[in-house]
Design an enzyme around this catalytic site. Structure first.
Site, mmCIF file in Angstrom:
data_model
loop_
_atom_site.group_PDB
_atom_site.id
_atom_site.type_symbol
_atom_site.label_atom_id
_atom_site.label_comp_id
_atom_site.label_asym_id
_atom_site.label_seq_id
_atom_site.Cartn_x
_atom_site.Cartn_y
_atom_site.Cartn_z
ATOM 1 N N GLU A 81 1.307 3.901 2.864
ATOM 2 C CA GLU A 81 1.868 3.237 4.198
ATOM 3 C C GLU A 81 3.240 3.340 4.342
ATOM 4 O O GLU A 81 4.127 2.402 4.343
ATOM 5 C CB GLU A 81 1.190 1.985 4.742
ATOM 6 N N HIS B 13 0.949 -1.399 0.083
ATOM 7 C CA HIS B 13 0.105 -0.064 0.173
ATOM 8 C C HIS B 13 0.984 1.244 -0.059
ATOM 9 O O HIS B 13 1.571 1.485 1.078
ATOM 10 C CB HIS B 13 -0.995 -0.099 1.304
ATOM 11 N N GLU C 186 1.544 -4.765 11.491
ATOM 12 C CA GLU C 186 1.002 -3.518 11.279
ATOM 13 C C GLU C 186 2.004 -2.690 12.214
ATOM 14 O O GLU C 186 2.158 -2.721 13.467
ATOM 15 C CB GLU C 186 -0.444 -3.329 11.963
ATOM 16 N N HIS D 103 3.119 -3.589 6.991
ATOM 17 C CA HIS D 103 2.122 -2.308 6.907
ATOM 18 C C HIS D 103 1.979 -1.353 7.747
ATOM 19 O O HIS D 103 2.808 -1.645 8.756
ATOM 20 C CB HIS D 103 0.513 -3.224 6.635
#
Length: 996
Positions: free
Chosen positions: A799, A796, A978, A893
């Site tokens: 990010e 992504h 994350e 991420h």
């Protein structure tokens, strides 16, 4: 059983009073658990029956009624069905009758009002009460400001607020003119309550207005009654008092809701950039928009959406055991896997030259030729599109030539050996620039349509930056005047001599050399100064900013439109608007790598509305921004409103600040990205996506990120970004430096190209492990048999924190740290540091050039549309086919709404347990070692939080890397990691809050 007592004798009355006293004492001393127990045993029904029996006596015995009403109010707050129970027992009519009888007796009246409030909490019961005249009774009790009977007035206002949750009651209130009366009452209480002793009454009146304005008729009447002006004026007195936050918050919600809706000020919400897709593939269709239209009568979204994912998990969980079980199947012919064998050169490495001379004594060319598996292998994607085929959104196919799909869209196999030999030697500073220029010349040769020169956007009134300059490695550059050219780049070269070279793992020469090879849709000619120059870490930890309520600059322009300018000063769709046409106006720019700013509108002298560009071939995913701003004044507060954000909530509401880089600060020896901005707020605004602009998409609502910044210098060039930028060229130059700085006797490093992206950029693949201790058979055997760890990042583009985590991972793995050395000796690391180069390059937030979220394509990736995912999955298939499936897979991420660092994993049992399914442990067995790595991280990594980890498998995540690698490759330890955008909430890295 006291409800059956006939209330006839004094003995019966004494018994009832004793029972009521005991119940009151028990419930007042206990917790909510005791009240729920009473409710479960029919306590609500019994008390309502007792009320009916007591009310039948003439005259009513208030010595019994008052304790009974107190109990009903207490129990009713916990009983969700209390209103329906009261209606069934005909107690609502009794309550209204008691209120009418006691309008002049405030002690009795307040008890009745408490019960009325809990009855009205049920919308159905509240509607019935409204029909029976409850609101008229309450308006007889609610008076203008007075110091008498304050508790009674407060109870009546709270009961009215509960009644107005019913839309029919709200319509009735509007039709009978109650809305104007509520505004006058609020004004009176607000004006007279100078000591702020009656905040609850003022907020109660606001809640009544909030419920009424949930309906369209209420909003229209509110605007006609000058409600916006009244509330906006009143809130100005509350902004600087912490105790008045409840008032400020409620007023803000009403103002946002009632602001007249407007279409987003763009011709189309689709991206300004378009990319022709191969074959018959089509770009992402318009999304359906948010839940409900923008004129919905429903309540606004929840105040706090931090745990949206957890709320959705229960009904999104996969409960089909067959779908949860590992299913090792191929999504392609098995013979295709052979093409990935050259990507594992470590399995057939020739160590005959292990004791040859040191790396420093050999030229780079000799080293490359001595490696039989030199990183020249490249899987050419049959869909790779050369840069000239990229076109702007409003540019026709005719202008660019025929669509590649009509031509069969096939690019011949090509060798990228030359590009892979674009390497530099840091050991000889004198040859630094020259070698970089020579090596990168081969990159340019592959695409004759590209102009090799890049410019550094000028710093106003600085001699070194007076004109647009090319990279120091180019002999020519573009002059701002049409057709003009400079014959040298001495200005930039002189500037580079000022660079102190004290930024670890960064070289401006390396960066520019790599940037020249980048293929972008706009054909970038400029390099953002922070990426070129580099930056140092902040010198100190900065506390998170405490949220301030009541930031409503958009409301002010509706009420006070006299000074609104409304001039477009930057527009990607209309480049002629990109030059400011007024004195004192800021200059914006975003046409550089990872840049994202579509439009800037000057609202007032020092306020600007900003609009972000959608992802390429998409009409959504507006969140990432990165742009340059110049021509500012010193110490002037500039207000920026980014008005087309899409997420329901953001860390900007919980302490996060954007980041800013000052060019003048950098040139003075302080090159740093710093957290900046104050009066930050993220909220739902009044803009919507009109049908023409959305291309059929309707009802989409937007959110505003608003912040104020004082720039540190006059006429500076500053860069503002959502998070610390990390561009594709930054990554590529970082890999070049790591390769040169590593200890070649200890670190085995191979950089190859996994494939070419849709936009024609190479996607790098790294292999890192330890060199064998010797050429002995046992040492070589240990080298070949090390288990794999497979790491990926930046699928992504928005990010960017994922890339910073990956950067730290790579630097650690090639370092001399004893733990890093041990890890290299134990494992072979296969790393894809950027899975979506095209998205990063073109400033997207979530998607690739195909308009697809690549982390939702792992189930059935297309070799044409999603080449990086297709070949990453193919490499994993190959490793599994030779019995070398990774021990660990982890996809890096960033998380925009949660703090700390945590993992998502996969577990059959935990998923079924959470879903409430029966789990037969004899049939379903599971290795629980998937929890080992998170537990280790929880103990050794201060930013990691085990309690935030989840091992549930959701249906909506079945096509993500984590789930597909777990199911199809059989990798037990398959994770998504994350990382927060904004600090930690516990442990060593826990940050405090500061109020600005």
């Amino acid at each position: 059983k006291f409800s059956v007592f006939p209330f006839q004798s004094s003995h019966d009355k004494d018994v009832i009073l004793n029972i009521l006293g005991v119940l009151t004492d028990l419930l007042s001393l206990g917790t909510g658990r005791r009240i729920h127990y009473v409710i479960s045993k029919g306590g609500s029904e019994a008390l309502l029956q007792a009320l009916a029996a007591a009310a039948r006596t003439e005259p009513p015995d208030h010595s019994t009624l008052l304790p009974l009403l107190r109990l009903l109010a207490r129990v009713g707050q916990r009983d969700k069905k209390f209103g329906l129970k009261a209606q069934k027992a005909e107690a609502t009519d009794i309550i209204l009758s008691l209120i009418r009888r006691n309008l002049g007796h405030h002690l009795h009246l307040i008890h009745c009002l408490w019960v009325l409030r809990v009855c009205a909490s049920n919308v159905t019961t509240g509607t019935t009460l409204g029909i029976n005249g409850a609101m008229e009774l309450l308006f007889k009790v609610i008076t203008p400001y007075s110091k008498r009977h304050v508790r009674t007035v407060r109870a009546a206002i709270e009961a009215l607020a509960a009644l107005l949750k019913s839309k029919s009651n709200s319509r009735r209130a509007v039709n009978r003119g109650y809305l104007g009366g509520l505004l006058r009452l609020y004004e009176d209480w607000h004006h007279n309550d100078v000591s702020n002793n009656h905040i609850c009454i003022r907020r109660g009146l606001l809640l009544c207005l909030k419920h009424i304005t949930n309906i369209q008729l209420g909003r229209e009447t509110f605007l006609d009654s000058c409600g916006m002006e009244i509330l906006f004026t009143s809130i100005q007195d509350c902004l600087f008092c912490k105790n008045l936050d409840p008032i400020t918050t409620t007023v803000t919600q009403i103002l946002r809701k009632c602001y007249p809706k407007e279409p987003l000020p763009v011709v189309t919400v689709r991206s300004s950039y378009s990319f022709p897709l191969p074959g018959n593939a089509k770009a992402e269709p318009p999304c359906e928009g948010c839940e409900g239209g923008y004129e919905s009568d429903g309540e606004e979204e929840a105040e706090n959406n931090d745990n949206v994912e957890s709320k959705e998990e229960d009904y999104d969980l996969e409960t089909d055991v067959n779908k949860l079980r590992s299913r090792p199947v191929l999504d392609r012919p098995e013979e295709e896997l052979g093409q990935y064998e050259p990507m594992c050169p470590e399995l057939s490495y020739n160590f005959q030259d292990l004791e040859s001379e040191s790396e420093e004594e050999k030229s780079l060319e000799d080293r490359t030729e001595s490696l039989p598996s030199a990183p020249c292998h490249f899987i050419s994607s049959a869909t790779s599109v050369k840069h000239p085929n990229c076109r702007w959104r409003n540019q026709s196919v005719t202008e660019m030539g025929s669509d590649p799909g009509e031509m069969g869209f096939k690019v011949p196999q090509q060798s990228w050996t030359k590009k892979e030999k674009c390497r530099w030697d840091l050991t000889d500073e004198k040859r630094d620039t020259v070698e970089a220029a020579q090596d990168t010349g081969s990159c340019e040769g592959e695409d004759p349509a590209r102009n090799c020169s890049l410019t550094l956007h000028p710093l106003p009134k600085e001699t070194a930056w007076h004109k647009k300059m090319s990279c120091p490695d180019c002999e020519a550059s573009i002059n701002p005047s049409p057709g003009g050219r400079l014959k040298s780049s001495n200005a930039v070269t002189n500037l580079l001599e000022k660079h102190q070279g004290d930024i670890p793992f960064h070289s401006p020469h390396f960066y520019v050399a790599r940037a020249k090879c980048v293929k972008s849709i706009p054909g970038y000619k400029d390099v953002a100064f922070p990426d070129f120059w580099g930056h140092q870490p902040p010198p100190y930890n900065k506390p998170m900013l405490e949220r301030k309520y009541g930031v409503q600059s958009d409301v002010r322009r509706l009420i006070q439109p006299g000074d609104v300018i409304g001039r477009t000063v930057f527009d990607l769709d209309e480049p002629s608007h990109s030059s400011p046409n007024g004195p004192g106006c800021l200059t914006f720019f975003s046409k550089f790598e990872s840049g994202n700013l579509r439009k800037a509108i000057q609202v007032r002298e020092f306020e600007y509305d900003l609009i972000m560009n959608a992802d390429v071939n998409s009409n959504q995913h507006h969140q990432w921004f990165y742009f340059e701003v110049r021509d500012m004044k010193l110490a002037v507060p500039y207000r920026f409103n980014i008005i087309n954000c899409e997420k329901l909530n953001s860390q900007f509401n919980y302490g996060m600040q954007l980041v800013m880089y000052s060019m003048k600060e950098a040139l003075q020896g302080r090159p740093r990205w710093l957290r900046a901005g104050y009066d930050i707020c993220y909220y739902k605004n009044h803009y919507f996506c009109s049908t023409p602009a959305g291309g059929g998409m309707t009802g989409k609502c937007y959110y505003t990120l608003t912040f104020t910044i004082k720039f540190p210098h006059k006429d500076d060039a500053c860069y503002l970004a959502y998070h610390y930028p990390y561009t594709y060229s930054t990554m590529m130059s970082h890999l070049d430096i790591l390769e040169q700085k590593r200890n070649t006797k200890k670190v085995y490093w191979r950089q190859q190209t996994l494939c070419q992206t849709l936009g024609g950029n190479p996607c790098p693949l790294l292999t890192i492990t330890a060199m064998p201790d010797s050429k002995k058979r046992d040492d070589l055997e240990q080298f070949y048999n090390r288990p794999y760890v497979f790491l990926t990042a930046r699928v992504h583009p928005g990010e960017s924190n994922a890339s910073w985590v990956m950067k730290g991972t790579l630097e650690f793995l090639v370092s001399n740290d004893p733990i890093a050395d041990l890890l290299r000796k134990c494992f072979i690391f296969k790393i894809i540091p950027m899975l979506n180069p095209d998205g990063v390059i073109n400033g997207s937030h979530r998607c690739s050039l195909s308009g697809d979220d690549l982390n939702r394509q792992w189930l059935t990736p297309s070799s044409q549309l999603h080449p990086t995912i297709y070949h990453a999955k193919g490499l994993l298939y190959y490793l599994r086919s030779i019995g070398r499936a990774p021990l660990v897979f982890c996809d890096y991420h960033g998380h925009s709404q949660r703090k700390n660092v945590f993992l998502y994993g996969c577990s059959i049992k935990e998923t079924l347990w959470q879903a409430g399914c029966m789990v037969d442990t004899a049939v379903i067995t599971e290795d629980v070692s998937y929890r080992t790595l998170p537990k280790i991280l929880d103990r050794v990594a201060p930013a990691f939080v085990m309690n935030s980890c989840s091992f549930l498998v959701e249906k909506s995540r079945e096509s993500t890397a984590r789930v597909v690698v777990w199911k199809e490759m059989g990798v037990l330890r398959s994770y998504t990691m994350e990382s927060t955008y904004c600090g930690c909430s516990h442990g060593l890295y826990k940050v405090s809050k500061s109020l600005k």
